[in-house]
Design an enzyme around this catalytic site. Structure first.
Site, PDB file in Angstrom:
ATOM      1  N   ASP A 136       0.906  -1.165   0.075  1.00  0.00           N
ATOM      2  CA  ASP A 136      -0.060   0.008  -0.056  1.00  0.00           C
ATOM      3  C   ASP A 136       0.875   1.333   0.104  1.00  0.00           C
ATOM      4  O   ASP A 136       0.435   2.298  -0.561  1.00  0.00           O
ATOM      5  CB  ASP A 136      -1.067   0.032   1.133  1.00  0.00           C
ATOM      6  CG  ASP A 136      -2.167  -1.152   1.032  1.00  0.00           C
ATOM      7  OD1 ASP A 136      -2.222  -1.583  -0.142  1.00  0.00           O
ATOM      8  OD2 ASP A 136      -2.761  -1.318   2.034  1.00  0.00           O
ATOM      9  N   ASP A 172       0.839   4.138  -2.653  1.00  0.00           N
ATOM     10  CA  ASP A 172       0.557   5.489  -2.275  1.00  0.00           C
ATOM     11  C   ASP A 172       1.767   6.523  -2.733  1.00  0.00           C
ATOM     12  O   ASP A 172       1.212   7.672  -3.083  1.00  0.00           O
ATOM     13  CB  ASP A 172       0.318   5.803  -0.743  1.00  0.00           C
ATOM     14  CG  ASP A 172      -0.912   5.244  -0.251  1.00  0.00           C
ATOM     15  OD1 ASP A 172      -0.948   4.825   1.065  1.00  0.00           O
ATOM     16  OD2 ASP A 172      -1.886   4.843  -0.944  1.00  0.00           O
ATOM     17  N   GLU A 190     -25.996 -16.879 -10.143  1.00  0.00           N
ATOM     18  CA  GLU A 190     -25.329 -15.621  -9.484  1.00  0.00           C
ATOM     19  C   GLU A 190     -25.944 -15.310  -8.234  1.00  0.00           C
ATOM     20  O   GLU A 190     -26.957 -15.653  -8.013  1.00  0.00           O
ATOM     21  CB  GLU A 190     -25.240 -14.468 -10.508  1.00  0.00           C
ATOM     22  CG  GLU A 190     -24.479 -14.739 -11.730  1.00  0.00           C
ATOM     23  CD  GLU A 190     -24.773 -13.683 -12.743  1.00  0.00           C
ATOM     24  OE1 GLU A 190     -25.615 -13.687 -13.903  1.00  0.00           O
ATOM     25  OE2 GLU A 190     -23.916 -12.750 -12.514  1.00  0.00           O
ATOM     26  N   LYS A 248     -27.526 -12.836  -5.512  1.00  0.00           N
ATOM     27  CA  LYS A 248     -28.199 -11.727  -5.804  1.00  0.00           C
ATOM     28  C   LYS A 248     -27.678 -10.493  -4.592  1.00  0.00           C
ATOM     29  O   LYS A 248     -28.039 -10.687  -3.756  1.00  0.00           O
ATOM     30  CB  LYS A 248     -29.593 -11.947  -5.643  1.00  0.00           C
ATOM     31  CG  LYS A 248     -30.629 -10.617  -6.194  1.00  0.00           C
ATOM     32  CD  LYS A 248     -32.231 -11.000  -5.959  1.00  0.00           C
ATOM     33  CE  LYS A 248     -32.845  -9.780  -6.521  1.00  0.00           C
ATOM     34  NZ  LYS A 248     -32.792  -8.683  -5.636  1.00  0.00           N
ATOM     35  N   ASP A 282     -27.379  -7.704  -2.439  1.00  0.00           N
ATOM     36  CA  ASP A 282     -28.495  -6.750  -2.060  1.00  0.00           C
ATOM     37  C   ASP A 282     -27.655  -5.344  -2.204  1.00  0.00           C
ATOM     38  O   ASP A 282     -27.275  -4.667  -0.922  1.00  0.00           O
ATOM     39  CB  ASP A 282     -28.825  -6.885  -0.672  1.00  0.00           C
ATOM     40  CG  ASP A 282     -30.145  -6.033  -0.070  1.00  0.00           C
ATOM     41  OD1 ASP A 282     -30.219  -6.189   0.956  1.00  0.00           O
ATOM     42  OD2 ASP A 282     -30.712  -5.593  -1.065  1.00  0.00           O
ATOM     43  N   GLU A 308     -23.944  -4.117  -9.647  1.00  0.00           N
ATOM     44  CA  GLU A 308     -24.658  -3.629  -8.312  1.00  0.00           C
ATOM     45  C   GLU A 308     -23.435  -3.336  -7.366  1.00  0.00           C
ATOM     46  O   GLU A 308     -22.451  -3.906  -6.972  1.00  0.00           O
ATOM     47  CB  GLU A 308     -25.112  -5.248  -7.802  1.00  0.00           C
ATOM     48  CG  GLU A 308     -26.353  -5.099  -6.839  1.00  0.00           C
ATOM     49  CD  GLU A 308     -27.616  -4.702  -7.207  1.00  0.00           C
ATOM     50  OE1 GLU A 308     -28.404  -4.422  -6.287  1.00  0.00           O
ATOM     51  OE2 GLU A 308     -28.030  -4.733  -8.234  1.00  0.00           O
ATOM     52  N   TYR A 338     -22.652  -7.908 -13.720  1.00  0.00           N
ATOM     53  CA  TYR A 338     -23.339  -9.239 -13.931  1.00  0.00           C
ATOM     54  C   TYR A 338     -23.940  -9.323 -15.257  1.00  0.00           C
ATOM     55  O   TYR A 338     -24.442 -10.261 -15.712  1.00  0.00           O
ATOM     56  CB  TYR A 338     -24.493  -9.274 -12.959  1.00  0.00           C
ATOM     57  CG  TYR A 338     -25.285  -8.267 -12.936  1.00  0.00           C
ATOM     58  CD1 TYR A 338     -25.407  -7.337 -11.850  1.00  0.00           C
ATOM     59  CD2 TYR A 338     -26.337  -7.962 -13.974  1.00  0.00           C
ATOM     60  CE1 TYR A 338     -26.246  -6.164 -11.752  1.00  0.00           C
ATOM     61  CE2 TYR A 338     -27.228  -7.045 -13.899  1.00  0.00           C
ATOM     62  CZ  TYR A 338     -27.155  -6.243 -12.849  1.00  0.00           C
ATOM     63  OH  TYR A 338     -28.048  -5.204 -12.701  1.00  0.00           O
ATOM     64  N   LYS A 356     -35.939 -15.744  -4.260  1.00  0.00           N
ATOM     65  CA  LYS A 356     -35.615 -14.858  -3.017  1.00  0.00           C
ATOM     66  C   LYS A 356     -35.548 -15.805  -2.033  1.00  0.00           C
ATOM     67  O   LYS A 356     -36.479 -16.721  -1.818  1.00  0.00           O
ATOM     68  CB  LYS A 356     -36.604 -13.891  -2.788  1.00  0.00           C
ATOM     69  CG  LYS A 356     -36.788 -12.755  -4.086  1.00  0.00           C
ATOM     70  CD  LYS A 356     -35.658 -12.183  -4.131  1.00  0.00           C
ATOM     71  CE  LYS A 356     -35.712 -10.788  -3.246  1.00  0.00           C
ATOM     72  NZ  LYS A 356     -36.695  -9.868  -3.707  1.00  0.00           N
ATOM     73  N   CYS A 402     -70.698  -3.842   3.399  1.00  0.00           N
ATOM     74  CA  CYS A 402     -69.424  -3.233   3.004  1.00  0.00           C
ATOM     75  C   CYS A 402     -68.947  -2.409   3.909  1.00  0.00           C
ATOM     76  O   CYS A 402     -69.845  -1.329   4.589  1.00  0.00           O
ATOM     77  CB  CYS A 402     -69.455  -2.411   1.554  1.00  0.00           C
ATOM     78  SG  CYS A 402     -68.037  -1.072   1.285  1.00  0.00           S
ATOM     79  N   CYS A 451     -69.372   1.921   2.498  1.00  0.00           N
ATOM     80  CA  CYS A 451     -70.878   2.280   2.096  1.00  0.00           C
ATOM     81  C   CYS A 451     -72.194   1.327   2.577  1.00  0.00           C
ATOM     82  O   CYS A 451     -73.155   1.889   2.406  1.00  0.00           O
ATOM     83  CB  CYS A 451     -70.911   2.099   0.560  1.00  0.00           C
ATOM     84  SG  CYS A 451     -71.045   0.537  -0.031  1.00  0.00           S
ATOM     85  N   CYS A 461     -67.471  -5.823  -2.349  1.00  0.00           N
ATOM     86  CA  CYS A 461     -68.709  -4.868  -2.416  1.00  0.00           C
ATOM     87  C   CYS A 461     -69.305  -5.028  -3.734  1.00  0.00           C
ATOM     88  O   CYS A 461     -68.763  -4.637  -4.782  1.00  0.00           O
ATOM     89  CB  CYS A 461     -68.248  -3.341  -2.083  1.00  0.00           C
ATOM     90  SG  CYS A 461     -69.414  -2.422  -1.915  1.00  0.00           S
ATOM     91  N   CYS A 470     -69.750   2.857  -4.536  1.00  0.00           N
ATOM     92  CA  CYS A 470     -69.179   2.759  -3.185  1.00  0.00           C
ATOM     93  C   CYS A 470     -67.929   4.009  -3.233  1.00  0.00           C
ATOM     94  O   CYS A 470     -67.338   3.717  -4.194  1.00  0.00           O
ATOM     95  CB  CYS A 470     -68.584   1.211  -3.021  1.00  0.00           C
ATOM     96  SG  CYS A 470     -67.517   1.203  -1.513  1.00  0.00           S
TER      97      CYS A 470
END
Length: 671
Positions: free
Chosen positions: A34, A38, A115, A117, A119, A174, A226, A315, A409, A412, A427, A432
């Site tokens: 690093d 830098d 793949e 998913k 978030d 993503e 993706y 999901k 209802c 109404c 209804c 209504c």
């Protein structure tokens, strides 16, 4: 150092820093420390300070951010960024596989690529001449917000592509924040007295929408790519090969957890494995994305209105929490459907405070045996919509109260009926107030007539003041009528009147969708408009004519017939016409050289996609069908055509190659 030497050293430093970024962020094998990195970076900064004319869009120093923007400019996606259809369980994954095979007309196993998913927040990166030129959010799928400067600050997004990358490449990905980085970030904000973010996704979204990109640069954002949009060059044969190609060009792809499988059952197994390892990953995932791997089959499957047919997001079971049902209220929708809604003691679920949950219908109430006062487990289905999944019976004390099926209802007082085959009572009173309110809200919504400025509060006031009794009354409103509504001043009233007038000439498809015909969504409304060409023809359509349209079945056909048969609906349509509402007439399917002719496309087309081919046929008066029958006039056979081609030969139907089809269309369009 003279200008020539500075230019040479600048080019050398940029190339070296881009190489080390690629090794570190994409290939995970850094060659320098690093501190050494830098040192090179500081040298570049000092060189550009001395020679600002050397700074280019590909300069690594842009990672630190630029001056604040006034606003984000809209960016139109060359190809839409479609959303994915969701599967909520293993059975729906298998249903997806069955739909893919049915559409392709094949029984053999389909290869899928899977793949994670992530978030996060969907973005598009446009590389021109291998340099990052434009970056944007997904937005509404067609147009996003231009956040180029912010995306340039993310270290894992290459400013310059490597290898033999094409001159034009639109990449979809993503943007997200690792869980560890998120916890540290939130802790730092808390120590600074700033509001913390509820979850990593919200933090990523807020970071990308900073007007000052130097703020974005300080946020721990990362990306996984993706897919692609437009692309100059030859595509590989599979999606998995495409991901590997993106990786070779320097783009960060989650290859470690990407898998290909023959058939759907190994996909189901992998989905189960991911649920077990979900909490061990360094970032949040909310499911598995499953795609048909072969790109030729993806093109053959095409897309629906808002999602591709060749992909689905399965999901995970959503997060849950325990709370109390304080009340159950009844809501009335625009079709009269009465649905019970649980009022909950507020509880946090997946970073969101939940105070209401849908109970859907009384069958669901009976299945759960839920009562007012019950202690329940609530979840956000798909991590979005709250649902009650289980009653904790051990917490009952006898004070809980049931909610019976309504006989009248709740709004109404009109009669309620539960029709055969339906799970909700409705209804029956067309007048209504609740039905009227919801139908007007739907009519004016953005995807329907798009009357900007006519929100729920204004609609409520117009109804209370008895200024409207149907959607047709909207077009009789005057400036004086609108000024009677609270919070509507002169300018707002004038703007709303202009929006109402502008809506009179919306396309026929949107008008049909706005009418709220049961079972007719945006896609089918557009299909009806294209097929019949005018509102009058749709109104006169017979059941047989409707059923002859590909994608329309008995339920939809009966619903359309029933809607236009009702006296009240005919009166409203007449009033709309008298008020000057004239939907734009679509190109009638029967006015062209292909009038009444039916085409079926099978196999992979190379010179145009399936949607473009169908639109060409429809423009000339024909119709594209999804199945081969005795009524089919032509079958267009692309590469790897399957059972549809065999059936066409069996029935003696004329078969054209893609080249023959294009020649035929060209000749007809010239005629």
């Amino acid at each position: 150092m003279n200008k020539a030497e500075a230019k040479s050293r600048h080019r050398q430093l940029c190339a070296e820093l881009h190489r080390h970024n690629l090794l570190y962020y994409t290939h995970d094998r850094p060659e320098i420390s690093d501190a050494e990195y830098d040192q090179l970076f500081r040298e570049l900064q000092e060189l550009e300070q001395a020679h600002p004319e050397l700074v280019t869009p590909a300069s690594p120093t842009l990672r630190v951010g630029a001056a604040p923007l006034v606003q984000f400019e809209p960016v139109r996606h060359a190809l839409p960024m479609l959303s994915l259809e969701n599967a909520l369980n293993e059975a729906e994954l298998r249903d997806f596989d069955a739909r893919v095979k049915r559409f392709l007309g094949r029984e053999q196993t389909v290869r899928y690529v899977c793949e994670l998913k992530i978030d996060g927040v969907a973005v598009e990166l446009v590389y021109r001449d291998r340099v990052l030129a434009v970056g944007s959010t997904r937005g509404d799928g067609a147009t996003g917000e231009g956040i180029t400067e912010n995306l340039r600050t993310i270290p894992s997004i290459p400013l310059v592509l490597s290898g033999d990358a094409p001159t034009l490449l639109e990449v979809r990905g993503e943007v997200y924040i690792d869980l560890g980085d998120f916890q540290t970030f939130n802790q730092e904000r808390q120590e600074e007295g700033l509001q913390v973010f509820a979850n990593p996704r919200n933090a990523a979204a807020g970071s990308l929408r900073q007007l000052d990109s130097s703020v974005t640069a300080r946020r721990p954002l990362k990306i996984f790519c993706y897919g692609i949009g437009q692309f100059s060059g030859a595509l590989p044969t599979s999606h998995h090969e495409l991901l590997q190609q993106l990786h070779q060009w320097g783009l960060r792809v989650n290859l470690d957890h990407t898998r290909t499988f023959e058939g759907i059952e190994p996909v189901v197994d992998y989905f189960r494995q991911l649920q077990d390892m979900r909490d061990r990953l360094p970032y949040e995932i909310d499911g598995l994305v499953v795609k048909v791997d072969e790109l030729a089959l993806q093109r053959e499957l095409g897309e629906k209105t808002r999602s591709p047919r060749w992909a689905i997001a399965c999901k995970f079971p959503p997060r849950q929490a325990v709370t109390i049902v304080e009340d159950i209220i009844l809501q009335v929708g625009r079709t009269g459907a009465i649905t019970p809604v649980a009022q909950l003691r507020p509880v946090e679920v997946s970073g969101v405070t939940v105070s209401r949950a849908s109970l859907h219908n009384w069958d669901e109430i009976a299945r759960l045996d839920v009562k007012i006062g019950d202690t329940v487990i609530v979840e956000r289905a798909g991590d979005v919509i709250p649902d009650i999944v289980r009653v904790l019976m051990e917490h009952r004390n006898g004070s809980e109260r049931s909610v019976p099926l309504p006989q009248y209802c709740p709004v109404c007082g009109g009669p309620v009926a539960k029709l055969e085959g339906e799970v909700v009572p409705r209804c029956q009173e067309l007048s209504c107030p609740a039905r009227l309110r919801e139908s007007i809200k739907h009519f004016v919504s953005r995807r329907a007539m798009d009357i900007d400025g006519l929100g729920e509060r204004t609609i409520e006031q117009l109804l209370r003041l008895e200024l409207i009794d149907s959607v047709a009354d909207l077009y009789r409103l005057t400036r004086e009528d609108l000024l009677r509504c609270e919070r509507l001043a002169d300018k707002s009233a004038d703007k709303l009147l202009k929006a109402i007038i502008a809506s009179k000439s919306r396309p026929l498809g949107r008008f049909l969708f706005a009418l709220g015909i049961r079972h007719v969504g945006e896609h089918l409304a557009s299909l009806l408009a294209r097929h019949f060409g005018s509102l009058e023809e749709v109104c006169r359509a017979t059941r047989e004519e409707l059923l002859a349209i590909h994608e329309i079945g008995p339920q939809v056909a009966d619903s359309v017939i029933d809607f236009f048969a009702k006296t009240r609906n005919r009166e409203i349509l007449s009033a709309l016409q008298k008020a000057g509402v004239a939907p734009q007439v679509e190109t009638r399917r029967g006015n062209g050289p292909l009038t009444g002719r039916i085409f079926v496309f099978t196999g992979s087309l190379t010179r145009l996609n399936r949607k473009q081919a169908q639109q060409t046929v429809e423009r000339l008066g024909g119709r594209a069908s999804g199945s081969v029958s005795g009524k089919t006039d032509w079958v267009i056979a692309g590469e790897a055509a399957g059972s549809k081609l065999a059936k066409a030969r069996e029935l003696g139907i004329r078969i054209l190659s893609e080249e023959e089809f294009l020649q035929m269309m060209s000749e007809m369009e010239k005629a």
